[in-house]
Structure formats: C-alpha cells, structure tokens
Design a protein around this motif. Structure first.
Motif, PDB file in Angstrom:
ATOM      1  N   UNK A 379       0.833  -1.210   0.000  1.00 26.86           N
ATOM      2  CA  UNK A 379       0.000   0.000   0.000  1.00 26.86           C
ATOM      3  C   UNK A 379       0.861   1.251   0.000  1.00 26.86           C
ATOM      4  N   UNK A 380       1.924   1.250   0.824  1.00 28.12           N
ATOM      5  CA  UNK A 380       2.770   2.432   0.927  1.00 28.12           C
ATOM      6  C   UNK A 380       3.469   2.737  -0.395  1.00 28.12           C
ATOM      7  N   UNK A 381       3.889   1.685  -1.133  1.00 27.79           N
ATOM      8  CA  UNK A 381       4.610   1.874  -2.383  1.00 27.79           C
ATOM      9  C   UNK A 381       3.671   1.914  -3.589  1.00 27.79           C
ATOM     10  N   UNK A 382       2.382   2.162  -3.338  1.00 28.21           N
ATOM     11  CA  UNK A 382       1.411   2.146  -4.425  1.00 28.21           C
ATOM     12  C   UNK A 382       1.739   3.187  -5.495  1.00 28.21           C
ATOM     13  N   UNK A 383       2.199   4.370  -5.036  1.00 30.02           N
ATOM     14  CA  UNK A 383       2.514   5.431  -5.998  1.00 30.02           C
ATOM     15  C   UNK A 383       3.619   4.996  -6.948  1.00 30.02           C
ATOM     16  N   UNK A 384       4.593   4.247  -6.422  1.00 32.41           N
ATOM     17  CA  UNK A 384       5.680   3.746  -7.263  1.00 32.41           C
ATOM     18  C   UNK A 384       5.212   2.607  -8.152  1.00 32.41           C
ATOM     19  N   UNK A 385       4.451   1.686  -7.569  1.00 32.64           N
ATOM     20  CA  UNK A 385       4.021   0.511  -8.312  1.00 32.64           C
ATOM     21  C   UNK A 385       2.952   0.829  -9.345  1.00 32.64           C
ATOM     22  N   UNK A 386       2.296   1.997  -9.204  1.00 32.37           N
ATOM     23  CA  UNK A 386       1.297   2.392 -10.205  1.00 32.37           C
ATOM     24  C   UNK A 386       1.911   2.517 -11.596  1.00 32.37           C
ATOM     25  N   UNK A 387       3.234   2.782 -11.654  1.00 30.54           N
ATOM     26  CA  UNK A 387       3.895   2.882 -12.958  1.00 30.54           C
ATOM     27  C   UNK A 387       3.765   1.590 -13.753  1.00 30.54           C
ATOM     28  N   UNK A 388       3.650   0.477 -13.042  1.00 29.73           N
ATOM     29  CA  UNK A 388       3.566  -0.811 -13.733  1.00 29.73           C
ATOM     30  C   UNK A 388       2.324  -0.903 -14.612  1.00 29.73           C
ATOM     31  N   UNK A 389       1.248  -0.201 -14.218  1.00 35.68           N
ATOM     32  CA  UNK A 389      -0.001  -0.284 -14.981  1.00 35.68           C
ATOM     33  C   UNK A 389       0.150   0.322 -16.383  1.00 35.68           C
ATOM     34  N   UNK A 390       1.118   1.233 -16.554  1.00 36.76           N
ATOM     35  CA  UNK A 390       1.302   1.880 -17.850  1.00 36.76           C
ATOM     36  C   UNK A 390       2.408   1.238 -18.672  1.00 36.76           C
ATOM     37  N   UNK A 391       2.930   0.113 -18.197  1.00 36.96           N
ATOM     38  CA  UNK A 391       4.045  -0.528 -18.897  1.00 36.96           C
ATOM     39  C   UNK A 391       3.568  -1.203 -20.183  1.00 36.96           C
ATOM     40  N   UNK A 392       4.433  -1.162 -21.187  1.00 38.31           N
ATOM     41  CA  UNK A 392       4.189  -1.907 -22.410  1.00 38.31           C
ATOM     42  C   UNK A 392       4.774  -3.309 -22.320  1.00 38.31           C
ATOM     43  N   UNK A 393       5.735  -3.493 -21.387  1.00 35.69           N
ATOM     44  CA  UNK A 393       6.407  -4.782 -21.261  1.00 35.69           C
ATOM     45  C   UNK A 393       6.979  -4.923 -19.853  1.00 35.69           C
ATOM     46  N   UNK A 394       6.851  -6.112 -19.291  1.00 37.26           N
ATOM     47  CA  UNK A 394       7.497  -6.443 -18.022  1.00 37.26           C
ATOM     48  C   UNK A 394       8.645  -7.406 -18.307  1.00 37.26           C
ATOM     49  N   UNK A 395       9.803  -7.122 -17.733  1.00 39.82           N
ATOM     50  CA  UNK A 395      10.956  -8.009 -17.845  1.00 39.82           C
ATOM     51  C   UNK A 395      11.145  -8.667 -16.475  1.00 39.82           C
ATOM     52  N   UNK A 396      10.710  -9.911 -16.374  1.00 40.76           N
ATOM     53  CA  UNK A 396      10.741 -10.644 -15.107  1.00 40.76           C
ATOM     54  C   UNK A 396      12.114 -11.298 -14.955  1.00 40.76           C
ATOM     55  N   UNK A 397      12.943 -10.740 -14.054  1.00 34.36           N
ATOM     56  CA  UNK A 397      14.308 -11.222 -13.856  1.00 34.36           C
ATOM     57  C   UNK A 397      14.306 -12.286 -12.756  1.00 34.36           C
ATOM     58  N   UNK A 398      14.922 -13.428 -13.053  1.00 34.96           N
ATOM     59  CA  UNK A 398      14.950 -14.569 -12.128  1.00 34.96           C
ATOM     60  C   UNK A 398      16.406 -14.914 -11.818  1.00 34.96           C
TER      61      UNK A 398
END
Length: 480
Positions: A379-398
């Motif tokens: 919840x606290x980092x919602x402002x930062x994580x909101x950027x993910x909603x506008x992403x064209x691509x996620x790069x999932x690093x493992x």
C-alpha cells in the motif's frame, strides 16, 4: 526482596533488569520455601529458565515451621536436556558451594559456547511455526536468515515446529518456548525472529515471558526498507508502512518494537500515554498519505508527458536480489547501486535506452518482491508501483542460480496478479546463468522454453535480450 504466597504458590512480580544482557544471568537468586518435604519443582525450574536467575533453592519446612532440607538448581551450559543441574536434597545448614563462584562459572561457560564477547552485534534464534512441510519451512528460514543478515542480525540457530493449529497466545507451546530459551542462552542470542507475522498479543506475550526482543518477518522487512530508503518518496513510503504496522501494536511495553520508530510502543506508562501515541500515529499517517498523494500526482503527470512523447515503457520486476539493478546498469551503461543482499535498492530508477535502429524506450527498475510481501509495504509503495499499470512490457528477472527459483517465480507472479498487471506482456529472463549448474540449466530450458538466459555481470546474452525487448515492443506497435 521478600515475597509472601499461599500454601500452593507465590507470584513473582516484574523484576528489574539487574545486569541482564543477552549472554548474562540476572544477578538474582531465588530461595523458595516449600511447605512439604518436596525439593525443587518443575514450576521452579521454569522460573529459573525464563527469569534467567543466578540460582534457585527450595527449602523444605516441617509441620512445626522448622527448616528441613534444601536443594539447589542452576542453569548448565554443558547440557541441553535438561538445561540445568540439580543438587541432591541436603540438610538445610549444610554449606553450599560459593554461589558467586558458581554464577561466574555458568556465565563463563555460556560465553565459551558462543565464542564471542557479550557486547557483540545482535544475535537471533530463527523460529518457524507453520502447517507447511518441514522442508518448506527450512527453505523459508534460509531466506529469513538472509533477511536477518541484510538487517545486521546474526542468525545463530533455528527451531521448526509443524503444527496444524497455532497457539493464539504464544504461537509456541510451553515446552517449545523452554527449548527456545535454552537455545538463546546457549548462543548468547538477544532476539527471537519469527517467520511470518505475529499478532500484537503474541508479540507482547512472547516479549514478556522471554524478556528478549521479539521480531516477526514483517517487522524485519520494514526495518531493512528503513535502512535502505534514500529518496524522499522512499523514506515517506517506508515510514507510512511502519506506522501502519505499529498502529494496532501500541498496547504497552514491548521489547519487540524497540528497533522501529525509536521504540514507539516501548514506553507505555499508562493508558493515557498510549492513546496519545495512537492519536499522533494516526495524524502522522494522514500527513504521509497526503504527501504521497502529491508525489503520486507528480508521477502521473510525468507518465502523461511520456505518453505524449510516444516513449514506450518497460519495467524490470522480480524477486529481491535477482539482479535487476545490475541488469539495468548493463543495458543502460549507468551506475545504480548494486549489492549482493536483499532489498539493496528501493528507490524507483528509470533510464532511457537507445537502440541502433533509432528506437528508444524507458526502462524502469522496481523494488524487489519477496514471498508474502507485507500488505503495509504494497500500500505504501502504491505510488511507485502504479507505474507498472502503464508498462508496455514487463521483464521478469529470475536468479537462476537460486535453488528456490521456481518458488520465487510463483511468488512474483502472485504479486503481479494482486497488482492487476499480470495481463501485461512479460519476458522471463534467467540471470546469473554462468553460476547455474548444467543440470539446472537443462531443467530451465525444458520447463521454460521461452526463457532468456543471461549473465548481467558479464553481459552474456544481453544482445539476445535487447532483440527480444525490441520485438516485443516495437514489432507489436508496428503490427497494431
């Protein structure tokens, strides 16, 4: 101090700390009269253990009120089952061994077992109580030990209890608590660190009965975030998460909260003071939320400006310490802080990537995810994580070299679903390929045929990754 009880028992009040530290006894001896011919009882021995008394003696009294026999008990660093030594019943006027010498020998023995001086860094016993299989609890405690190391706490030993039902008061049964206390004494540990989140009642009850600092996994993660947050937004987000965690736990004196917020909740002289603390807490939460809303509005404006310029956005996501920041540095030739520890970087970082084809995009790093990431942090980092909603691509690093990589992939995917961004196209990137055993590499190739193998440190596979990013974003745009 003289305590008067009844024919069955006495009640020992809260005792002053005396010389009590993580590796020492309390500096108090208990002489307990029994109105019968029995010596030291099991209840006496529990008092000896949990109060960390220098020694305990039971004095029998006959029907005429005259002393009869005496029996002594003290903790013993050289044995665990039982963790104490008992003398035989002897006439009450028999001279015992010098108690001061005995106490000094006990403390010296515990000190030799720890191999360190008393004034050392924080030392903890890790505890897992869960219905999960023993092997899975071991994996979880291994991760907890890594978190503890990041926070500056040395994990010295662990206890695992598989239980279908959890004790609502202490999470552990009395026998396990006694075993835990013995381990803490043996390893000179001043902290009990629990995997999972404890209720406010469990935190307080455990801190009271063990007289040690009690931390749960959520509190430990919050503490790590507090240490590593550097930007104004990061600090505000961490403080908000801490205050939300503390709000229901402002219930009185609690050693468990000493590491957070300067010990809020650790004073508790009375109900009025507690209500004042709660009110200040609520007011501060409102202020932080307003400030974070302002930051969120600024970030939304920047996102809209980026969209106007037509710059695509890709985000690096993944389990903590998977190598996202190292990959960002390798792709963008920047110098974001990288360390081989959990949650080394928390602040959102974005870099512009330019490709030879005269194409460019914004690549954003995000906070590392972890199993059961606390709700307060999400919840606290919602402002930062909101950027993910506008992403064209996620790069999932493992982290392919981590034995638990499959479990970590599942945890990250679950968090992405909770954030409602699982529908965004995703590239699965297996980092640290050069450190991954060949048999594991083969398993990954079979199980994840679309995965991309790279080593961000040595730049192995980065050309392939760049080609896949370009294809996923720009070819899709051209096709649309």
């Amino acid at each position: 101090m003289v305590l008067a009880g009844n024919a069955e028992r006495i009640v020992i009040p809260e005792l002053a700390g005396g010389k009590l530290t993580s590796g020492r006894l309390r500096g108090l001896r208990l002489l307990h009269t029994h109105l019968n011919d029995e010596g030291v009882s099991q209840e006496d021995l529990m008092d000896l253990l949990f109060l960390r008394l220098d020694s305990l003696a039971a004095l029998t009294v006959n029907a005429q009120g005259q002393p009869g026999f005496v029996q002594y008990a003290h903790l013993d660093a050289n044995q665990l089952d039982p963790p104490y030594s008992l003398s035989p019943l002897t006439p009450w006027d028999t001279s015992p061994a010098p108690l001061a010498t005995t106490t000094a020998n006990i403390e010296a023995a515990f000190l030799r077992k720890t191999g360190q001086d008393i004034a050392t860094s924080q030392r903890a016993i890790l505890v897992s109580v869960s219905p999960l299989p023993h092997k899975e609890q071991e994996h979880n405690l291994h991760e907890l030990a890594q978190l503890a190391k990041t926070a500056g706490i040395a994990a010295k030993a662990s206890i695992i209890q598989r239980s279908a039902t959890i004790n609502p008061r202490f999470i552990l049964g009395k026998g396990k608590i006694a075993e835990l206390e013995v381990l803490a004494l043996e390893h000179n540990a001043d902290t009990l660190l629990f995997d999972g989140e404890l209720t406010p009642a469990q935190l307080n009850n455990l801190a009271e009965v063990t007289e040690r600092r009690v931390l749960d996994r959520t509190q430990l993660i919050l503490d790590i975030f507090a240490q590593h947050a550097k930007s104004k937004a990061g600090k505000l987000q961490v403080e908000l998460a801490q205050l939300r965690y503390l709000q229901p736990r402002l219930v009185g004196k609690n050693k468990a909260l000493d590491r957070l917020m300067g010990g809020i909740g650790g004073r508790g002289p009375g109900e009025t003071k507690l209500e004042t603390d709660r009110r200040k807490n609520r007011e501060r939460i409102r202020i932080l939320r307003r400030e974070l809303d302002t930051i969120g509005q600024k970030r939304a404006y920047l996102r809209s400006r980026r969209k106007e310029r037509g710059l695509p956005l890709a985000a690096l996501v993944g389990y903590t310490n998977a190598g996202k920041s190292t990959l960002l540095n390798a792709l963008s030739k920047s110098h974001v802080l990288t360390e081989n520890k959990l949650f080394a970087t928390l602040d959102a970082v974005s870099r512009r990537l330019r490709f030879p084809q005269a194409q460019e995009l914004i690549l954003a790093d995000t906070i590392g995810f972890i199993r059961n990431l606390p709700d307060e942090l999400l919840e606290a980092f919602q402002a930062t994580l909101d950027d993910l909603h506008d992403c064209d691509l996620l790069v999932h690093v493992v982290d392919a070299a981590n034995p638990s990589f499959a479990r970590q992939i599942q945890s990250v995917n679950q968090i992405l679903e909770n954030l409602e961004v699982a529908h965004i196209p995703t590239l699965l990137v297996f980092n640290k390929w050069d450190e991954t055993p060949p048999d594991v590499q083969e398993i990954i190739r079979i199980s994840y045929p679309d995965g991309i193998a790279i080593a961000a440190k040595t730049h192995m596979g980065l050309n392939t990754l760049e080609d896949r990013i370009l294809a996923a974003i720009f070819h899709k745009e051209q096709g649309s």
